[in-house]
Structure formats: C-alpha cells, structure tokens
Design a protein around this motif. Sequence first.
Motif, PDB file in Angstrom:
ATOM      1  N   PHE A  87       0.832  -1.209   0.000  1.00  0.00           N
ATOM      2  CA  PHE A  87       0.000   0.000   0.000  1.00  0.00           C
ATOM      3  C   PHE A  87       0.867   1.260   0.000  1.00  0.00           C
ATOM      4  O   PHE A  87       0.552   2.247  -0.673  1.00  0.00           O
ATOM      5  CB  PHE A  87      -0.928  -0.002   1.217  1.00  0.00           C
ATOM      6  N   THR A  88       1.971   1.209   0.740  1.00  0.00           N
ATOM      7  CA  THR A  88       2.836   2.390   0.844  1.00  0.00           C
ATOM      8  C   THR A  88       3.580   2.687  -0.454  1.00  0.00           C
ATOM      9  O   THR A  88       4.198   3.746  -0.577  1.00  0.00           O
ATOM     10  CB  THR A  88       3.857   2.195   1.977  1.00  0.00           C
ATOM     11  N   GLN A  89       3.543   1.770  -1.427  1.00  0.00           N
ATOM     12  CA  GLN A  89       4.181   2.012  -2.714  1.00  0.00           C
ATOM     13  C   GLN A  89       3.241   2.701  -3.708  1.00  0.00           C
ATOM     14  O   GLN A  89       3.663   3.072  -4.800  1.00  0.00           O
ATOM     15  CB  GLN A  89       4.674   0.695  -3.319  1.00  0.00           C
ATOM     16  N   LEU A  90       1.974   2.858  -3.331  1.00  0.00           N
ATOM     17  CA  LEU A  90       1.032   3.564  -4.191  1.00  0.00           C
ATOM     18  C   LEU A  90       1.414   5.039  -4.286  1.00  0.00           C
ATOM     19  O   LEU A  90       2.009   5.598  -3.349  1.00  0.00           O
ATOM     20  CB  LEU A  90      -0.380   3.457  -3.620  1.00  0.00           C
ATOM     21  N   PRO A  91       1.079   5.700  -5.397  1.00  0.00           N
ATOM     22  CA  PRO A  91       1.281   7.155  -5.452  1.00  0.00           C
ATOM     23  C   PRO A  91       0.581   7.826  -4.275  1.00  0.00           C
ATOM     24  O   PRO A  91      -0.485   7.377  -3.841  1.00  0.00           O
ATOM     25  CB  PRO A  91       0.627   7.549  -6.791  1.00  0.00           C
ATOM     26  N   GLN A  92       1.148   8.893  -3.769  1.00  0.00           N
ATOM     27  CA  GLN A  92       0.586   9.553  -2.592  1.00  0.00           C
ATOM     28  C   GLN A  92      -0.848   9.991  -2.840  1.00  0.00           C
ATOM     29  O   GLN A  92      -1.705   9.918  -1.938  1.00  0.00           O
ATOM     30  CB  GLN A  92       1.444  10.760  -2.206  1.00  0.00           C
ATOM     31  N   ALA A  93      -1.152  10.411  -4.077  1.00  0.00           N
ATOM     32  CA  ALA A  93      -2.511  10.856  -4.392  1.00  0.00           C
ATOM     33  C   ALA A  93      -3.508   9.716  -4.248  1.00  0.00           C
ATOM     34  O   ALA A  93      -4.649   9.924  -3.816  1.00  0.00           O
ATOM     35  CB  ALA A  93      -2.555  11.424  -5.814  1.00  0.00           C
ATOM     36  N   VAL A  94      -3.099   8.499  -4.601  1.00  0.00           N
ATOM     37  CA  VAL A  94      -3.988   7.342  -4.475  1.00  0.00           C
ATOM     38  C   VAL A  94      -4.160   6.983  -3.002  1.00  0.00           C
ATOM     39  O   VAL A  94      -5.282   6.699  -2.552  1.00  0.00           O
ATOM     40  CB  VAL A  94      -3.436   6.140  -5.272  1.00  0.00           C
ATOM     41  N   GLN A  95      -3.072   6.993  -2.253  1.00  0.00           N
ATOM     42  CA  GLN A  95      -3.179   6.718  -0.824  1.00  0.00           C
ATOM     43  C   GLN A  95      -4.121   7.717  -0.136  1.00  0.00           C
ATOM     44  O   GLN A  95      -4.980   7.325   0.665  1.00  0.00           O
ATOM     45  CB  GLN A  95      -1.793   6.796  -0.173  1.00  0.00           C
ATOM     46  N   ASP A  96      -3.954   8.982  -0.473  1.00  0.00           N
ATOM     47  CA  ASP A  96      -4.781  10.014   0.156  1.00  0.00           C
ATOM     48  C   ASP A  96      -6.250   9.848  -0.218  1.00  0.00           C
ATOM     49  O   ASP A  96      -7.142  10.005   0.629  1.00  0.00           O
ATOM     50  CB  ASP A  96      -4.294  11.405  -0.267  1.00  0.00           C
TER      51      ASP A  96
END
Length: 289
Positions: A87-96
Amino acid sequence: MKKIVFWAMMTLGVVSLQSCDKDDDDRLQVSANLQEAFDTRYPNVSRVDWEQKGQFYEAEFVDNGYENKAWFTPDGAWVMTEYDLRFTQLPQAVQDAFKAGAYASWKVDDVDKIEKTDGSVTYVIEVESGEKEYELTYLEDGTLIREDTEWGEHTPVAPGQTSEVKDLVKAKYPQAVILDIEEEKGGIEVEIHDGGRQKEVYYALNNGTLSWVHTMYEVERREFTTLPESVQQVFTELSGSGMVIDDVDFFETATGNYYRVEVEDQGTDKYVYVAENGEMLQMKLKNYA
C-alpha cells in the motif's frame, strides 16, 4: 499481499528446485522470440511460468519477492503487466484518496499496479469488510474510476482493438477523455469522462467486430428532483412500499434508455428497471441481473 515465503526444509536440509526448472515438462514452452522479448523487458526476475490465455501469453514471474504477471502477443509484443505492491508504494494521491474515501476503514487485502501498452496506468486496491469485498480502481491522480463487487482476472485488450475502440468512443463522444480500457464480459468496457460525468461505455465483440451496446453513468441523489416526474413518482412508490433506494444508474442504449434502481427490500438487494417514461420494466434479484 502475495509475498513469496520460502520455508526451510530443515529435515532434508535442501530446497527442491524442480519448480524453477524452465525445462520442466509441465511448463508451457514459448517461442525464442517471445522468450527474448520477455527477457529483454524483465532481465533480472525469477520463477518464470508461461501460460496461454486466449490470444495472449501470460508470464507469471517473481521480482523482489513479489508475484507479477505480464501479457504478450504470440509475436512478442508486450501488452500489459500487473505488479503486486505494498500500500505504501502507491502514489501519494492514491493513498490520500483511499484514506479519505468510503472504504478507508476496510481491510486492504491486495494492491496492484496495472501498466498497459497504451501508456495508461491504474492502481487496484482490494478491500474487505466482513463478508463484503470490493475492488477499487484508481488513476494515478487519485481519481476513483471503478468500484466492483465482482471481478475476475484482469484481461488485456489487443493493441489493434485498443485503437479501434478509441476511435469508436471519439466518434460518439468527441469531447470525452478516455480513462481506462479493459476487457469485460466478452466485450470491452471503456471508462470515460464526458460532459462533467464519469461514464462506462460497453462494446460487444462479435467475430472480431466491436459494436456499441450501452453507456451507463450514476445518477447522484441530488439529481433525483431533475428526473422526469414519472420516474420520480416510481421512486416515491418504491420508498412507500418499504424499499430503500441505494443507487440509481442511467443506461443509454440503441433501443431505448432506462434507469436501473438498486433497492434493498427486506434485506434482499434487487434491481428495478424503469423506462424514461416511468414504466416499470422488470425487477430482478441483484445477483441475477
């Protein structure tokens, strides 16, 4: 996560390497050109296993301890790769976007990145809560383009069909922005943004020919009062009979347009189909619609 875990066989003192043997009789042998195309694109991977999937060849392989899948045409043209991620490898925009969305409290079961030959990239998060499961598909900027309760293996679209379907979409929706193209139920589904809405355009594939079947988009609850009065009256009657309206989708087809109303009726999920003139067409259990 599909992290590969290797258990030490302490009683034998060795680990069998038979499953890694590329010459294993049980493994599909591919052409030298196809193998070379794969090795050029993924030179430092292990445990490569080939399987023919329809018109494509799928290579399942391990890279940095994670299972991935890449699809190629028989002549060695790369089409799509599905990478397993944390999950932490997702783009920050997707995580947010996920953390701010309706499924933030759900358990994250799996995360994938899907990269296609047309340059598009999407991210898929599988979540679960109790017995419910959803597959959420995001663009790199965090836009949620798909929420699926039922899904199978992601299947690529042939490069020629990708170009053809793009032309068909542009002919019907000249101002549309194409978000994603994916094989779905024997045809091709295209996610687009058009006229301020996100829509799903579905094309059937028969004997190599694509034909438009329908375009669907969600009707927001705030829009209910703008619908034809006869349709609003149906909504009132459904609510009056004890049904709870969950979602409403509008379908545009060549033979006529209609609304698909998802309702909960005494704990059972159903679809009620309503024509634009307010005529109730049919009612089905959701699982059989």
